[in-house]
Design a protein around this motif. Structure first.
Motif, PDB file in Angstrom:
ATOM      1  N   UNK A 141     -16.088 -73.633  10.323  1.00 22.23           N
ATOM      2  CA  UNK A 141     -15.685 -72.404  10.992  1.00 22.23           C
ATOM      3  C   UNK A 141     -14.203 -72.419  11.371  1.00 22.23           C
ATOM      4  N   UNK A 142     -13.736 -73.575  11.840  1.00 23.08           N
ATOM      5  CA  UNK A 142     -12.360 -73.672  12.315  1.00 23.08           C
ATOM      6  C   UNK A 142     -11.341 -73.535  11.198  1.00 23.08           C
ATOM      7  N   UNK A 143     -11.747 -73.768   9.962  1.00 29.20           N
ATOM      8  CA  UNK A 143     -10.809 -73.632   8.860  1.00 29.20           C
ATOM      9  C   UNK A 143     -10.356 -72.182   8.681  1.00 29.20           C
ATOM     10  N   UNK A 144     -11.234 -71.231   9.011  1.00 28.57           N
ATOM     11  CA  UNK A 144     -10.875 -69.819   8.834  1.00 28.57           C
ATOM     12  C   UNK A 144      -9.773 -69.380   9.803  1.00 28.57           C
ATOM     13  N   UNK A 145      -9.872 -69.674  11.108  1.00 28.56           N
ATOM     14  CA  UNK A 145      -8.752 -69.308  11.980  1.00 28.56           C
ATOM     15  C   UNK A 145      -7.468 -70.060  11.651  1.00 28.56           C
ATOM     16  N   UNK A 146      -7.597 -71.315  11.195  1.00 36.35           N
ATOM     17  CA  UNK A 146      -6.393 -72.028  10.762  1.00 36.35           C
ATOM     18  C   UNK A 146      -5.763 -71.329   9.558  1.00 36.35           C
ATOM     19  N   UNK A 147      -6.595 -70.850   8.649  1.00 36.22           N
ATOM     20  CA  UNK A 147      -6.089 -70.105   7.498  1.00 36.22           C
ATOM     21  C   UNK A 147      -5.407 -68.805   7.954  1.00 36.22           C
ATOM     22  N   UNK A 148      -5.975 -68.173   8.974  1.00 45.44           N
ATOM     23  CA  UNK A 148      -5.372 -66.945   9.512  1.00 45.44           C
ATOM     24  C   UNK A 148      -3.981 -67.223  10.062  1.00 45.44           C
ATOM     25  N   UNK A 149      -3.865 -68.317  10.817  1.00 40.70           N
ATOM     26  CA  UNK A 149      -2.545 -68.689  11.323  1.00 40.70           C
ATOM     27  C   UNK A 149      -1.575 -68.930  10.183  1.00 40.70           C
ATOM     28  N   UNK A 150      -2.072 -69.599   9.134  1.00 40.15           N
ATOM     29  CA  UNK A 150      -1.218 -69.857   7.970  1.00 40.15           C
ATOM     30  C   UNK A 150      -0.741 -68.544   7.352  1.00 40.15           C
ATOM     31  N   UNK A 151      -1.644 -67.566   7.256  1.00 37.93           N
ATOM     32  CA  UNK A 151      -1.298 -66.293   6.624  1.00 37.93           C
ATOM     33  C   UNK A 151      -0.257 -65.515   7.423  1.00 37.93           C
ATOM     34  N   UNK A 152      -0.310 -65.636   8.768  1.00 38.69           N
ATOM     35  CA  UNK A 152       0.498 -64.771   9.603  1.00 38.69           C
ATOM     36  C   UNK A 152       1.678 -65.447  10.284  1.00 38.69           C
ATOM     37  N   UNK A 153       1.812 -66.764  10.152  1.00 43.99           N
ATOM     38  CA  UNK A 153       2.895 -67.436  10.882  1.00 43.99           C
ATOM     39  C   UNK A 153       4.269 -66.949  10.424  1.00 43.99           C
TER      40      UNK A 153
END
Length: 598
Positions: free
Chosen positions: A295-307
């Motif tokens: 589950x935590x990989x998805x919010x980390x991916x979101x941060x990656x997309x928007x940083x």
């Protein structure tokens, strides 16, 4: 080619602004965080239920129990979806509200900027801030911020849940945090400056295109097409190089984070299998911990997309707030100091004089234009400043009006230094009318009412119209305004009726009558009119000037003849002062100018 830009707010100023904004909207922000917290908590129930179900299945359970667990899992998933939708909409509304406040502040700050500050930057810089930076901030606030907020809540609560379920298996996630921190710190240390350079380069492109479009006739008549194309190519190459730099930063960041995000799940499975075989953890803990990490990989991916977008938004916010820095830094928008306000109260409309002491000024990287000018202008006095081209007359007018700040000496209004007066207070008493005037898109009435905020409202619309018509009559504009299709309600400027140069100048002077300042500085205010129209306007304007302190900058010496005093400027110095007849009798600089004019 160097791009001249307005200031950019320092990171600490941006952070302070965001802290104050968050404090001002603490209620809405708390609601958004609470909604996201509830949504994430609903989502975190699922892995725990599934882990317990796997354990129950291992030891044997009933179909009814499985059905109940699946029903509960479905309910929490639906609740999470519902709460996430509400939270996202609440975050979007808050972001739109804050974005609107920032845009309003930007407009206010632009209007408060001294003209000299605006003129010191390329046209494309302000245009790019108002368009491109504003759009980047909109995308950041309405898209990136809500999703990043949700991702951060997921990460915080997800790590807490993982630690509660199995501190041992949490190691699988914790091992990537140090390298993630390191690569993001490396990126953030370089990204802001990179994006600022990219934005400045984009301003250069806008400025060059704007100059080419505005000067299209000149470009064509002088066959400058190749030169303008070459300039555009150079500006584009500069932008491309800055864009490549930020692209390299993002490439390093994204590729590193993508690699790191694959590690925790593999480590969790390997470590979980070994820990289970050793009897350190149960199958429920392994299942739940593995699902939490997944589950935590998805919010980390979101941060990656928007940083990257967040950094672009931060740079754009710094450029928008930098306009405030140009108007006074962190104190922009605040009231003037107590001493200044108190002094401002002494500058009464019926008791104003203007004094100059040892005034010196030089344009950027240029020689000194004004050399220690001393001048005193009494209440109600009409002074005309004359001199040959390049003598410093217009520069002196801008210093007297507070448009430019002196590099030496000072200008005092009613005994108060102009630098100590709040901008709006200064403009209540002193107005500069130059040969460059602007007609705003809108009705003629709206153009006049720009200067009418101080007028009493008791008379209603008709009373207000009477003041506007009186101002138009004073400058001799009643005839052509009555001839417009809808008179005061006729749209002028962009998309409306075109006005001649003379009509534009009359409109500007009518605005001046409506504003009713105590001190008028006229910098060749009638220069765009033909001699006959100029004389007619000056005669009709004489009644308005009566009883006011008036300073006129003139090339047409017939306008100087009726002044109380004529000040002659040559080479940035006052060389003569006196009445028209006195100066003629002296046979000096003014007499020579008058002889040449005649």
């Amino acid at each position: 080619m160097k791009v001249r830009t307005l200031p950019v707010a320092e990171p600490r100023f941006v952070r302070r602004f965001l802290r104050l904004t968050a404090a001002r909207h603490r209620g809405e922000l708390g609601k958004v965080l609470a909604l996201y917290g509830a949504a994430v908590s609903s989502g975190l129930v699922g892995p725990w239920l599934l882990g317990s179900l796997v354990e129950d299945l291992r030891h044997g359970t009933t179909t009814g129990h499985v059905t109940v667990v699946i029903a509960a899992l479905t309910g929490f998933i639906l609740l999470q979806t519902f709460l996430t939708r509400i939270a996202f909409r609440a975050a979007g509304r808050l972001a739109a509200t804050v974005q609107g406040e920032i845009r309003e502040k930007f407009v206010d700050d632009v209007l408060d900027l001294p003209i000299a500050t605006v003129e010191s930057a390329d046209d494309g810089d302000l245009v790019t801030r108002a368009s491109q930076d504003s759009e980047t901030l909109r995308r950041t606030m309405q898209l990136a911020v809500p999703q990043v907020t949700e991702a951060l809540v997921w990460i915080v609560l997800g790590i807490v849940a993982l630690l509660v379920v199995s501190p041992l298996l949490s190691v699988a996630l914790l091992i990537i945090l140090p390298p993630l921190y390191a690569v993001n710190r490396w990126f953030l240390a370089r990204a802001r400056e990179g994006f600022l350079r990219e934005a400045a380069a984009s301003s250069g492109i806008t400025d060059g295109l704007d100059a080419t479009i505005q000067g299209a006739a000149t470009v064509e008549s002088h066959r400058l097409e190749k030169d303008r194309v070459l300039r555009a190519e150079q500006a584009t190459d500069t932008w491309y190089e800055t864009m490549r730099y930020t692209l390299r930063l993002r490439t390093v960041l994204y590729s590193t984070e993508e690699f790191l995000y694959t590690l925790p799940l593999a480590v969790a499975l390997l470590l979980g299998g070994y820990a289970y075989s050793e009897g350190w953890v149960g199958i429920a803990e392994v299942t739940a911990a593995t699902l939490y990490i997944l589950q935590l990989m998805f919010p980390f991916e979101t941060l990656l997309d928007w940083v990257g977008t967040l950094q672009q938004g931060s740079a754009s916010l710094g450029r928008l707030l930098g306009v405030s820095a140009g108007a006074g830094g962190e104190d922009a928008g605040k009231e003037a100091p107590v001493g200044a306000q108190a002094s401002g109260e002494r500058v009464a409309v019926d008791a104003v004089d203007l004094s100059v002491r040892d005034l010196r000024f030089a344009y950027e990287d240029g020689p000194q234009v004004l050399h220690g000018i001393d001048l005193s202008i009494g209440r109600g006095e009409r002074v005309t400043i004359v001199g040959p081209t390049g003598s410093g007359k217009s520069t002196l007018a801008r210093l007297l009006s507070g448009t430019y700040a002196p590099q030496g000496g000072e200008v005092r209004l009613g005994g108060v230094a102009l630098a100590e007066l709040a901008h709006h207070e200064l403009r209540r008493h002193l107005v500069l009318v130059s040969q460059e005037q602007h007609v705003f898109g809108g009705t003629l009435r709206q153009n006049l009412e720009l200067a009418a905020s101080h007028l009493p409202q008791e008379g209603g619309p008709e009373g207000g119209d009477a003041a506007l018509w009186s101002a138009l009559a004073t400058v001799g504009a009643t005839g052509w305004v009555q001839g417009l299709p809808e008179q005061l309600d006729t749209t002028v400027g962009v998309g409306g009726e075109s006005l001649t140069d003379a009509q534009v100048q009359q409109l500007a002077l009518a605005r001046l009558v409506v504003a009713d300042p105590s001190v008028l500085i006229l910098d060749e205010a009638t220069s765009r009119l033909d001699p006959g129209s100029a004389r007619e306007l000056e005669r009709s304007f004489a009644a308005v000037l009566e009883g006011r302190t008036v300073i006129s900058i003139a090339h047409r010496l017939h306008t100087a003849r009726d002044a109380d005093r004529i000040v002659v400027v040559e080479g940035g110095r006052v060389v003569e002062s006196g009445s028209h007849q006195d100066l003629l009798e002296r046979g000096g600089a003014y007499a020579r100018l008058w002889s040449s004019w005649i």
